[in-house]
Design an enzyme around this catalytic site. Structure first.
Site, PDB file in Angstrom:
ATOM      1  N   ASP A  27      68.001-109.664-103.140  1.00 58.33           N
ATOM      2  CA  ASP A  27      66.888-109.731-104.064  1.00 58.33           C
ATOM      3  C   ASP A  27      66.623-111.213-104.319  1.00 58.33           C
ATOM      4  O   ASP A  27      67.520-111.934-104.753  1.00 58.33           O
ATOM      5  CB  ASP A  27      67.267-109.011-105.370  1.00 58.33           C
ATOM      6  CG  ASP A  27      66.084-108.335-106.016  1.00 58.33           C
ATOM      7  OD1 ASP A  27      65.025-108.961-106.070  1.00 58.33           O
ATOM      8  OD2 ASP A  27      66.240-107.179-106.471  1.00 58.33           O
TER       9      ASP A  27
ATOM     10  N   ASP B  14      61.145-110.612-105.670  1.00 62.18           N
ATOM     11  CA  ASP B  14      60.791-110.221-107.031  1.00 62.18           C
ATOM     12  C   ASP B  14      59.452-110.835-107.461  1.00 62.18           C
ATOM     13  O   ASP B  14      59.266-112.056-107.319  1.00 62.18           O
ATOM     14  CB  ASP B  14      61.911-110.723-107.955  1.00 62.18           C
ATOM     15  CG  ASP B  14      61.834-110.164-109.350  1.00 62.18           C
ATOM     16  OD1 ASP B  14      62.091-108.961-109.510  1.00 62.18           O
ATOM     17  OD2 ASP B  14      61.534-110.927-110.285  1.00 62.18           O
TER      18      ASP B  14
ATOM     19  N   GLU C 114      57.636-107.706-103.854  1.00 64.90           N
ATOM     20  CA  GLU C 114      57.263-106.912-105.024  1.00 64.90           C
ATOM     21  C   GLU C 114      55.982-107.539-105.574  1.00 64.90           C
ATOM     22  O   GLU C 114      55.997-108.675-106.059  1.00 64.90           O
ATOM     23  CB  GLU C 114      58.356-106.938-106.091  1.00 64.90           C
ATOM     24  CG  GLU C 114      58.040-105.952-107.208  1.00 64.90           C
ATOM     25  CD  GLU C 114      58.696-106.287-108.530  1.00 64.90           C
ATOM     26  OE1 GLU C 114      58.887-105.375-109.341  1.00 64.90           O
ATOM     27  OE2 GLU C 114      59.010-107.465-108.785  1.00 64.90           O
TER      28      GLU C 114
ATOM     29  N   HIS D 260      64.812 -99.480-109.908  1.00 63.44           N
ATOM     30  CA  HIS D 260      65.525 -99.739-111.163  1.00 63.44           C
ATOM     31  C   HIS D 260      64.576 -99.999-112.338  1.00 63.44           C
ATOM     32  O   HIS D 260      65.046-100.192-113.453  1.00 63.44           O
ATOM     33  CB  HIS D 260      66.458-100.932-110.961  1.00 63.44           C
ATOM     34  CG  HIS D 260      65.678-102.188-110.675  1.00 63.44           C
ATOM     35  ND1 HIS D 260      64.946-102.352-109.515  1.00 63.44           N
ATOM     36  CD2 HIS D 260      65.473-103.311-111.399  1.00 63.44           C
ATOM     37  CE1 HIS D 260      64.333-103.529-109.542  1.00 63.44           C
ATOM     38  NE2 HIS D 260      64.643-104.128-110.668  1.00 63.44           N
ATOM     39  N   ASP D 261      63.275-100.052-112.082  1.00 65.22           N
ATOM     40  CA  ASP D 261      62.304-100.278-113.163  1.00 65.22           C
ATOM     41  C   ASP D 261      61.530 -99.014-113.524  1.00 65.22           C
ATOM     42  O   ASP D 261      60.621 -99.067-114.363  1.00 65.22           O
ATOM     43  CB  ASP D 261      61.266-101.329-112.732  1.00 65.22           C
ATOM     44  CG  ASP D 261      61.863-102.703-112.543  1.00 65.22           C
ATOM     45  OD1 ASP D 261      62.848-103.024-113.237  1.00 65.22           O
ATOM     46  OD2 ASP D 261      61.356-103.453-111.686  1.00 65.22           O
TER      47      ASP D 261
HETATM   48  C1  NOJ Z   1      60.791-107.218-111.475  1.00 59.28           C
HETATM   49  C2  NOJ Z   1      62.163-106.634-111.455  1.00 59.28           C
HETATM   50  O1  NOJ Z   1      62.165-105.518-110.630  1.00 59.28           O
HETATM   51  C3  NOJ Z   1      62.522-106.331-112.882  1.00 59.28           C
HETATM   52  O2  NOJ Z   1      63.689-105.576-113.002  1.00 59.28           O
HETATM   53  C4  NOJ Z   1      62.651-107.635-113.609  1.00 59.28           C
HETATM   54  O3  NOJ Z   1      62.887-107.397-114.978  1.00 59.28           O
HETATM   55  C5  NOJ Z   1      61.407-108.492-113.448  1.00 59.28           C
HETATM   56  N1  NOJ Z   1      60.862-108.482-112.134  1.00 59.28           N
HETATM   57  C6  NOJ Z   1      61.711-109.916-113.802  1.00 59.28           C
HETATM   58  O4  NOJ Z   1      62.514-110.495-112.809  1.00 59.28           O
END
Ligand code: NOJ
Length: 569
Positions: free
Chosen positions: A98, A199, A254, A327-328
Site C-alpha cells: 500500500d 492510496d 485508489e 477496509h473502508d
Molecule cells: C484511503 C484509505 O483506504 C483509508 O483507509 C485511509 O483512511 C485514507 N485513504 C487516508 O489514507
C-alpha cells in the site's frame, strides 16, 4: 484486448491488524500472515494487497506513515517482512504494497522539520498557507470531519490535511518530494515486492490557488475537492518512467472522485500510468446524496447503471477493478445481500455477480466466508477515527440524533470490515490468544474458516470455484459485457462475449422468488456455477426441480431467493 497476467489474477486484500496475531498482543502481525499463506493458496488467489505495515503512530491504522522504510513495531520486524515476502513468492503469490503518499504522518521527520520554520529545507514538502480573513485558507473539509486545515502557532500558518490533522498532505508540486517518493518506491521494488496499491492517488495534485468548494452537511467542502488535479497525470507518468517501468509491476490507483473520463487516463492500456483504478461510484448507490451516513438501501437499478457504465466505458480502453468490499466499506452481505437465512446464498450470489464481470477481482479478507457487519452496541465499541469523529461532529451539530448516528454506523462504519478474521469457533475466533484490539463479531461460532473449509457447499468453496473458473475460461476475463433487463429491480443479468464463447450470468437480489426467461440461445449451454444445489433450468443437465419439468424447454426459470447461475455457451 491485450492479455496481461494482472488481468488474469485475483487479488486478496489483507488488513494486517485484523488478520492473524502470532504473539498474543491482540494485534495481527506479519508472522501471522506468513502462517496463513497455505490458506490463501488453497483459496486460489494470486496476489496479496497488504494494507500499510510501515512505521506509524496509528492515528489512522497505518495510513499515517512516519517512516516508509521501517515496519510498524506491533506488526514485527523487517526480517519478518522479508520472510513473509519470500514465503509468499514460494507459494507463487505476489505481494502488493500500500503506497500512502498523498500525506505522511505528522510524526514523519520531514514534517517534524517542516513545521519548525518557514525557511526550513523541508518547509516546502507540505502545503502551508497563511490565514485568510483570520480563518482557514479555504473551506475544504477533512475526510474525517472538521476543516482540512490545522493552525500551527510555531510559524503562524495553516497546513493542509485532507485526512486527519496527523496526516499532513505532501506537496507534490515540489520536485524534491517526488524524487523522495520515487526513491522509496524503488527501494521496495529492489526488495522484490510486485506492485503498489496507491492510496488516494487522485488527490495528489492540488490547484495552486486552492479554490473553495461546495459545502456539505457539516459546512465544509468534500475532501475530494482536489480530485484529478491539474498535474496528476504528469506526476504518474513520471512515476511510471522513474519507478514502475523497471519491473513487471501491478498497480492500482485508489481514485476517489474519479470520473470515467479521468479513469481512461489513469488506467489507459498504453501503460503510461497505472494498470487500473478503484472507482467509488458503486459505493455511493446507498448514500444520501453526497452524505455517506445513512442506512438507505440501494435500488438495484442504480447499481446496474453504475457498474454497466464502467464495464462499457472502459472496454478496450482501460481496465476495471472489481470490488464490493475493502477496509473502508461495510460487509457486502449486510449491505447488498442478506444477513439472515440467505446469508450464504447472497454472499455467493454477490460474488458471482461481481467476479464474472470484466476486470481484476479483489477479495477483502473474510468476504470469502460471507463475514457480516457487526452488532456494535455503543460508540465506545468503535476504533475508527472516521466513525468516532463523524458521530461526535454530526450529533454535536444536531444534524443527526445519537440513535440515528449509531444506526448509520452499524450499517456503514469502516469498523464493520475491521473486526478480527474468523478462523475458528474457539476463543476470539482463533485470531489471538490475547485481547483483540477491536471486538470480535459474536457470530464467529457459526461463521469461520475452519467450518467452511470442512464443508463442501460453503461460501469459501464457492469462491474457490469462481477463482478456478476464471482461470479456465478466458471469456470471464476478457469477454465484453452486455447488460440484460436494465429495468428489473430484482435481477442483475448480463452476458459476456469473446469470439464464439458466450456466458450468461443471472443473479437475483431478492429475498422472494422471481421469474426469469433464459434467452433461448443459452438453453444449449452448460451450467458453470450456481449457488443452489441442482439446476432449475429446463433442458439443461442436472435438471432437478419439479417446477421446471412443467416448463421444459421453455427457458422459464423461477429464481429462488438470491439465486445465482452462470451458463456457458
Ligand atoms: C484511503 C484509505 O483506504 C483509508 O483507509 C485511509 O483512511 C485514507 N485513504 C487516508 O489514507
Amino acid at each position: 484486448m491485450e492479455k496481461k497476467w494482472w488481468k488474469e489474477s485475483v487479488v486478496y486484500q489483507i488488513y494486517p491488524r485484523s488478520f492473524c496475531d502470532s504473539n498474543g498482543d491482540g494485534i495481527g502481525d506479519l508472522k501471522g500472515i506468513t502462517s496463513r499463506l497455505d490458506y490463501l493458496k488453497e483459496l486460489g488467489i494470486d496476489v496479496i494487497w497488504l494494507s500499510p505495515v510501515y512505521q506509524s503512530p496509528n492515528d489512522d491504522n497505518g495510513y499515517d506513515i512516519s517512516d516508509y522504510q521501517a515496519v510498524m513495531e506491533e506488526f514485527g520486524t523487517m526480517e519478518d517482512f522479508d520472510e513473509m515476502l519470500a514465503a509468499a513468492h514460494k507459494h507463487d503469490i505476489k505481494l502488493v504494497m500500500d503506497l500512502v503518499v498523498n500525506h505522511t504522518s505528522d510524526e514523519h521527520r520531514w514534517f517534524v522539520e517542516s513545521r519548525k520554520s518557514v525557511d526550513n529545507p523541508y518547509r516546502d514538502y507540505y502545503i502551508w498557507r497563511p490565514a485568510k480573513d483570520g480563518k482557514e485558507p479555504n473551506n475544504w473539509g477533512s475526510c474525517f470531519s472538521g476543516p482540512a486545515w490545522e493552525y500551527d502557532p510555531e510559524t503562524d500558518m495553516y497546513y493542509l490535511h485532507l485526512f486527519s490533522k496527523k496526516q499532513p498532505d505532501l506537496n507534490w508540486d515540489n520536485p524534491v518530494v517526488r524524487e523522495e517518493v520515487f526513491q522509496m518506491m524503488n527501494w521496495w521494488l529492489d526488495k522484490g515486492v510486485d506492485g503498489f496499491r496507491m492510496d488516494v492517488i487522485s488527490l495528489i495534485s492540488k490547484k495552486p490557488d486552492l479554490p473553495d468548494g461546495v459545502p456539505g452537511i457539516n459546512g465544509y467542502a468534500s475532501f475530494n475537492e482536489p480530485a484529478n488535479g491539474p498535474r496528476v497525470h504528469e506526476y504518474l507518468q513520471e512515476m511510471r518512467q522513474k519507478v514502475l517501468d523497471r519491473a513487471d509491476t501491478i498497480t492500482v490507483g485508489e481514485c476517489s472522485g474519479v470520473t470515467l473520463e479521468e479513469a481512461k487516463k489513469y488506467a489507459r492500456s498504453d501503460g503510461k500510468e497505472l494498470n487500473m483504478v478503484f472507482q467509488f461510484e458503486h459505493m455511493d448507490v446507498d448514500a444520501d446524496g453526497t452524505n455517506k451516513w445513512s442506512d438507505k438501501k440501494m435500488d438495484l437499478r442504480d447499481l446496474k447503471e453504475v457498474m454497466t457504465k464502467w464495464q462499457k466505458g472502459l472496454e478496450d480502453i482501460a481496465w476495471n477493478s472489481l470490488f464490493w468490499e475493502n477496509h473502508d466499506q461495510p460487509r457486502c452481505v449486510s449491505r447488498f445481500g442478506n444477513n439472515g437465512v440467505y446469508r450464504e446464498a447472497s454472499a455467493k450470489m454477490l460474488a458471482t455477480c461481481l467476479y464474472m464481470m470484466q476486470g481484476t477481482p479483489y477479495i477483502y479478507q473474510g468476504q470469502e466466508l460471507g463475514m457480516t457487519n457487526v452488532p456494535f452496541e455503543n460508540i465506545e465499541d468503535f476504533r475508527d477515527l472516521d466513525s468516532i469523529n463523524a458521530y461526535y461532529e454530526l450529533t454535536g451539530q444536531g444534524v443527526f440524533s445519537k440513535e440515528e448516528m449509531m444506526r448509520f454506523l452499524r450499517y456503514k462504519s469502516r469498523d464493520n470490515a475491521r473486526t478480527p478474521f474468523q478462523w475458528n469457533d474457539k476463543e476470539n475466533a482463533g485470531f489471538t490468544s490475547g485481547t483483540p484490539w477491536i471486538m470480535v463479531n459474536p457470530n464467529y461460532k457459526e461463521i469461520n474458516a475452519e467450518e467452511q473449509l470442512a464443508r463442501e457447499d460453503s461460501v469459501f468453496h464457492y469462491f474457490q470455484k469462481l477463482i478456478r473458473l476464471r482461470k479456465e475460461h478466458e471469456v470471464i476475463v476478457y469477454g465484453t459485457y452486455d447488460l440484460l433487463l436494465p429495468d428489473s429491480k430484482e435481477i442483475y443479468a448480463y452476458t459476456r462475449t469473446l469470439g464464439e464463447q458466450k456466458l450468461l450470468v443471472v443473479c437475483s437480489f431478492s429475498a422472494e422468488q422471481v421469474d426469469f426467461e433464459i434467452p433461448a440461445e443459452f438453453l444449449k449451454g452448460e451450467i458453470l456455477i450456481q449457488n443452489y444445489a441442482g439446476s432449475r433450468v429446463p433442458g439443461m443437465d442436472g435438471l432437478s426441480s419439479p417446477e421446471s419439468e412443467n416448463v421444459e424447454q421453455s427457458g422459464h426459470m423461477t429464481l429462488r431467493p438470491y439465486e445465482a447461475i452462470a451458463v456457458l455457451l
